[in-house]
Design a protein around this motif. Structure first.
Motif, PDB file in Angstrom:
ATOM      1  N   GLY A  46       5.193  -0.304  -4.772  1.00  0.00           N
ATOM      2  CA  GLY A  46       4.571  -0.306  -6.017  1.00  0.00           C
ATOM      3  C   GLY A  46       3.158  -0.021  -6.965  1.00  0.00           C
ATOM      4  O   GLY A  46       2.079  -0.722  -7.847  1.00  0.00           O
ATOM      5  N   GLY A  47       2.188  -0.669  -5.387  1.00  0.00           N
ATOM      6  CA  GLY A  47       1.605  -1.254  -5.715  1.00  0.00           C
ATOM      7  C   GLY A  47       0.755  -2.528  -5.930  1.00  0.00           C
ATOM      8  O   GLY A  47      -0.772  -2.803  -6.451  1.00  0.00           O
ATOM      9  N   LYS A  48       1.639  -3.377  -6.018  1.00  0.00           N
ATOM     10  CA  LYS A  48       1.431  -4.679  -6.428  1.00  0.00           C
ATOM     11  C   LYS A  48       0.938  -5.534  -5.417  1.00  0.00           C
ATOM     12  O   LYS A  48       1.237  -5.479  -3.760  1.00  0.00           O
ATOM     13  N   HIS A  49      -0.062  -6.231  -5.770  1.00  0.00           N
ATOM     14  CA  HIS A  49      -0.287  -7.825  -4.280  1.00  0.00           C
ATOM     15  C   HIS A  49       0.441  -8.075  -3.939  1.00  0.00           C
ATOM     16  O   HIS A  49       1.511  -8.304  -4.380  1.00  0.00           O
ATOM     17  N   ARG A  50       0.424  -8.081  -2.411  1.00  0.00           N
ATOM     18  CA  ARG A  50       1.505  -8.939  -1.368  1.00  0.00           C
ATOM     19  C   ARG A  50       2.124 -10.240  -1.808  1.00  0.00           C
ATOM     20  O   ARG A  50       3.073  -9.981  -1.115  1.00  0.00           O
ATOM     21  N   MET A  51       1.056 -11.525  -2.478  1.00  0.00           N
ATOM     22  CA  MET A  51       1.995 -12.188  -3.131  1.00  0.00           C
ATOM     23  C   MET A  51       3.048 -12.593  -4.614  1.00  0.00           C
ATOM     24  O   MET A  51       3.104 -13.042  -4.580  1.00  0.00           O
ATOM     25  N   GLN A  52       2.819 -10.537  -5.056  1.00  0.00           N
ATOM     26  CA  GLN A  52       3.450 -11.335  -6.402  1.00  0.00           C
ATOM     27  C   GLN A  52       5.071 -11.009  -5.723  1.00  0.00           C
ATOM     28  O   GLN A  52       5.536 -11.878  -6.793  1.00  0.00           O
ATOM     29  N   ASP A  53       5.623 -10.072  -5.191  1.00  0.00           N
ATOM     30  CA  ASP A  53       7.149 -10.508  -5.189  1.00  0.00           C
ATOM     31  C   ASP A  53       7.552 -11.687  -5.041  1.00  0.00           C
ATOM     32  O   ASP A  53       8.915 -12.032  -5.257  1.00  0.00           O
TER      33      ASP A  53
END
Length: 320
Positions: free
Chosen positions: A275-282
């Motif tokens: 979803g285009g989020k920064h890889r650390m967000q999840d």
């Protein structure tokens, strides 16, 4: 979660804006060396942290901190995590968790005794694309070969060859390709298939540190090769091959930017569920959910995964 960040390096600078997007996480403090205190104060002013200090005891004594994020050089992870646990703080620690499996086991014992959360910040385990891979492995039939390559020429390698040693190339600080880049490959593979029967590391050594190397993991019915390099570059890609098809990760194993499924006789399907989020967000969203819900089962599952990875590092690589 009232979070103190330890360090002012790239990883801390990356995660600070990510934390602002997650409800329930409040970054409250940052620790730096005395030499970098001005950087810490600038980051604190930018992101609204109430405390910037080079005194770790000040952070551990603060009632505005209940969780510590260890974003320091590898060789400091164990000591700073241990001190945080002993002070009654939950710990989120960057990869690699520690340098040796025995150190992690000690941290686990302290966390269990004090009923604290102990979690490793390893991005790929929490990404939607990782879960897609895991859910589609059975379509590949019998797994035969797994290959992961995370090779990128380091901007610090030229200096290293001249004798200017950054932490990422310092063996005394836990530097080297295995624990910097290849560790993401190991986490990816162990997260999908568990701990191998054996692991053998074949490093290219310069000035006492592995600037690149190949880790061979034997799962009995299939073999895995994990390549990590800081002294040369290649296409960054991972493939899982079975007798009914394959899955490819198109890009770095820390971000899993897209995945391709190719079953025998069918067209390739490429997906990106991140979803285009920064890889650390999840991963930090997962940590917040675990702590808010007191999800001890999920925390234990993640910790067991981290322990398995550390056991792989100890199998035949203890001299690196």
């Amino acid at each position: 979660m009232k979070l103190a960040l330890l360090g002012t390096g790239m990883i801390v600078k990356e995660v600070l804006p990510v934390l602002q997007k997650i409800d329930g996480i409040e970054a409250t403090a940052i620790l730096s060396t005395p030499r970098s205190i001005e950087t810490a104060r600038e980051l604190a002013a930018t992101y609204g942290l109430g405390l910037a200090t080079s005194d770790y005891e000040e952070i551990l004594a603060s009632n505005q901190v209940d969780t510590v994020y260890v974003g320091l050089p590898n060789h400091l992870h164990y000591d700073y995590a241990k001190r945080a646990l002993e002070a009654g703080k939950h710990v989120i620690c960057e990869k690699p968790f520690t340098l040796r499996a025995a150190e992690l086991e000690n941290l686990v014992a302290i966390a269990e005794q004090r009923q604290l959360f102990l979690l490793e910040a390893i991005t790929n385990q929490h990404l939607p694309n990782f879960h897609y891979i895991k859910e589609h492995l059975d379509q590949l039939g019998d797994i035969k070969i797994v290959e992961c390559n995370y090779s990128q020429y380091s901007s610090r390698y030229d200096n290293f060859k001249q004798g200017i040693i950054a932490p990422a190339f310092n063996p005394e600080m836990g530097g080297g390709a295995l624990r910097d880049l290849n560790i993401y490959n190991i986490h990816l593979v162990v997260g999908l298939f568990g701990k191998p029967e054996t692991a053998t590391y074949l490093p290219n050594m310069e000035r006492g540190v592995d600037t690149s190397g190949v880790l061979v993991m034997d799962y009995g019915n299939f073999k895995c090769v994990c390549i990590g390099a800081k002294d040369c570059s290649a296409e960054i890609k991972s493939t899982i091959q079975g007798n009914k098809g394959s899955i490819a990760v198109n890009g770095a194993p820390n971000g899993l930017p897209s995945v391709s499924l190719m079953l025998n006789g069918k067209d390739k399907e490429t997906h990106d569920f991140n979803g285009g989020k920064h890889r650390m967000q999840d991963e930090f969203q997962a940590f917040q959910d675990i702590m808010a819900k007191q999800d001890l089962a999920r925390a234990k599952e993640l910790l067991e995964h981290s322990q398995a990875v550390m056991q792989v590092l100890d199998m035949d690589v203890s001299s690196v």
